[in-house]
Write an enzyme that holds these catalytic residues in place. Sequence first.
Site, mmCIF file in Angstrom:
data_model
loop_
_atom_site.group_PDB
_atom_site.id
_atom_site.type_symbol
_atom_site.label_atom_id
_atom_site.label_comp_id
_atom_site.label_asym_id
_atom_site.label_seq_id
_atom_site.Cartn_x
_atom_site.Cartn_y
_atom_site.Cartn_z
ATOM 1 N N GLU A 112 0.955 -1.503 -0.181
ATOM 2 C CA GLU A 112 -0.147 0.359 0.035
ATOM 3 C C GLU A 112 0.912 0.698 -0.059
ATOM 4 O O GLU A 112 2.081 1.163 0.022
ATOM 5 C CB GLU A 112 -0.704 0.361 1.011
ATOM 6 C CG GLU A 112 -1.533 -1.304 0.983
ATOM 7 C CD GLU A 112 -2.865 -1.214 2.343
ATOM 8 O OE1 GLU A 112 -2.945 -0.054 3.501
ATOM 9 O OE2 GLU A 112 -2.983 -2.147 2.705
ATOM 10 N N HIS A 226 -8.285 9.998 3.250
ATOM 11 C CA HIS A 226 -7.481 9.658 2.430
ATOM 12 C C HIS A 226 -8.567 9.912 0.979
ATOM 13 O O HIS A 226 -9.242 10.590 0.869
ATOM 14 C CB HIS A 226 -8.188 8.456 2.733
ATOM 15 C CG HIS A 226 -8.810 7.048 2.347
ATOM 16 N ND1 HIS A 226 -8.379 6.535 0.992
ATOM 17 C CD2 HIS A 226 -7.569 6.154 3.103
ATOM 18 C CE1 HIS A 226 -7.891 5.689 0.716
ATOM 19 N NE2 HIS A 226 -7.129 5.181 1.517
ATOM 20 N N ARG A 272 -0.267 9.105 1.098
ATOM 21 C CA ARG A 272 -1.609 9.884 1.422
ATOM 22 C C ARG A 272 -1.800 11.056 0.922
ATOM 23 O O ARG A 272 -2.820 11.614 0.776
ATOM 24 C CB ARG A 272 -2.812 9.438 2.308
ATOM 25 C CG ARG A 272 -2.465 7.750 2.407
ATOM 26 C CD ARG A 272 -3.499 7.108 3.234
ATOM 27 N NE ARG A 272 -3.921 5.969 3.833
ATOM 28 C CZ ARG A 272 -4.094 5.202 4.662
ATOM 29 N NH1 ARG A 272 -3.977 6.067 5.325
ATOM 30 N NH2 ARG A 272 -4.401 3.934 4.498
ATOM 31 N N HIS A 329 -10.127 10.968 7.233
ATOM 32 C CA HIS A 329 -9.743 9.742 7.748
ATOM 33 C C HIS A 329 -8.697 9.259 9.071
ATOM 34 O O HIS A 329 -9.754 8.437 9.388
ATOM 35 C CB HIS A 329 -8.521 9.203 5.759
ATOM 36 C CG HIS A 329 -8.608 8.216 6.237
ATOM 37 N ND1 HIS A 329 -9.425 6.836 6.629
ATOM 38 C CD2 HIS A 329 -7.108 6.872 6.484
ATOM 39 C CE1 HIS A 329 -9.050 5.247 6.690
ATOM 40 N NE2 HIS A 329 -8.076 5.162 7.055
ATOM 41 N N ARG A 364 0.085 9.589 8.285
ATOM 42 C CA ARG A 364 0.749 8.551 8.363
ATOM 43 C C ARG A 364 0.818 7.388 7.216
ATOM 44 O O ARG A 364 -0.393 7.976 6.779
ATOM 45 C CB ARG A 364 -0.444 7.990 9.321
ATOM 46 C CG ARG A 364 -0.731 6.471 9.815
ATOM 47 C CD ARG A 364 -2.411 6.172 10.140
ATOM 48 N NE ARG A 364 -3.256 6.086 10.525
ATOM 49 C CZ ARG A 364 -3.354 4.867 8.778
ATOM 50 N NH1 ARG A 364 -3.005 4.527 8.282
ATOM 51 N NH2 ARG A 364 -4.716 5.070 8.681
#
Length: 517
Positions: A112, A226, A272, A329, A364
């Site tokens: 990811e 997100h 992100r 998110h 994150r």
Amino acid sequence: MEPFDVIIIGSGVAALTAAYRLCSEKKVLIFTKSRVMESNSYLAQGGIAVAINEGDDWVAHADDTLVAGSFYNHIDNVNKLTSEGKRYITMLIENGMNFDRNATGQFDLGREGGHLRRRILHAGGDKTGKALTTFLYHQLKDKVNIVEHEMVIDLLMHGHQCVGVITKRKNGEVTYHYSAATIIATGGCGELYTYTSNARTVTGDGMAMAYRAGAILTDMEFIQFHPTLLYKDQSVIGLVSEAVRGEGAFLQNSKGERIMEGVHHLQDLAPRDIVARTIFTELEKGETVFLNIAHVRDFPSRFPTIYQMCVENGIDLAKNLLPVVPGAHFMMGGIRADAYGRTSVSGLYAVGEVACTGVHGANRIASNSLLEGIVFGNQTAEGLLNENLSIPSTCFEPKLPVGKRTPPNLPTKEEIKRQMTTFAGIVRNGDGLHALLTWIQQFDFLHTDWRNLTFKEIEITNMLTVSWLIAKSSLERKESMGSHYRSDFPVSVMAKKREEVVRQIYQDQNVLVRGTV
């Protein structure tokens, strides 16, 4: 009422993990204002990032975490998160937790955003959160007291020590519950925004209560958006996991242009904050953004939750294009806590998304959130097991101030969401943040008696409190870094200096840090 050893507020992975480790030796009580299985953890489609595969190691995982976090991370806690992850995941597996495996019996690891290696464990494809929270719940449901549909409205304080919680049932009944230790594990604050991946219950309650109790909160400006929330008819339907891009999906606009080309060397798997801002820029130009899944093999079986979500909402999968928008998110900031959950208030602990241990830095990396709940849930429990917990005998007659029944002219939740999305969203500036603060400060949200408010009024006052903290923090940080992007303060030389300092620390520890961001 006889006091408990530990009261836990919340029912996500961090809460359940801590309760599971504590319940054999401590008397534990869990409160959740809704159902146990209504949390961000339960909704998590992504997996758990952990260096468990041969050829991977925790140092590489730590490197990726630092790069995504703009090198603003707490180094020791990042090392603890990534090095201890394998041990705690192994404990879960030995206790019966099943993760997806391939035909040869090896873990079917995904990749990811921000990760340079395949290290993401999944369970049930895109149902990792559901599988994990369900497993933990069944492990402890007969060993701890779990109270659903009872809202913790404030912390019980005896001087500077937290000695329990005040709760309220929907029938209006208010109760005091005493404990030697209180753990806040209420998650983040995604419901402050119009578009969010979060459960509807995530209104920043834990942060607001901790602030009122005098706990230190930190890094409140760092809110992750997100990049890919499924979007139709002006509404968010749900989350499209980053794992879909990890399996070959890519972002394009209505012209068919791949929007991440030339933006970052990892393209669609960039951190992100970068992907979300790129999509935001396209939307500001009037474009529509799609996630192209044409290259994803076995999409219905690999991502059954997302597939079913598309089918139920009339998304034409034959076109292989999923319309997406960014949405709130994850909160990187929160209640300042150490690796054992200890806050600045005696007797008060925080773990999971509501806490800020510094592991995520300014942004994150994907799939470190469930890992955070597991690692620091265990660490917090282990710390408490080694402490001699006690409550002062004089605390059982609390003298709580009685305030107003309700602040005048409370806004609606929708009004708060619109203001936050407009002025404290993906791109911010000083003028907008000042306007947001002026709007928030017209409401008297800090001086009231929460015992006399309805559930909805309590949530709104908590939302206003956390919005105010975010706005003030965002104004204070006059630089763009990670998820905090100020259009009036572009990326500064401070960021480069911070990276150099972190790399030097790792070099001094004889740990190799990978190349340029």
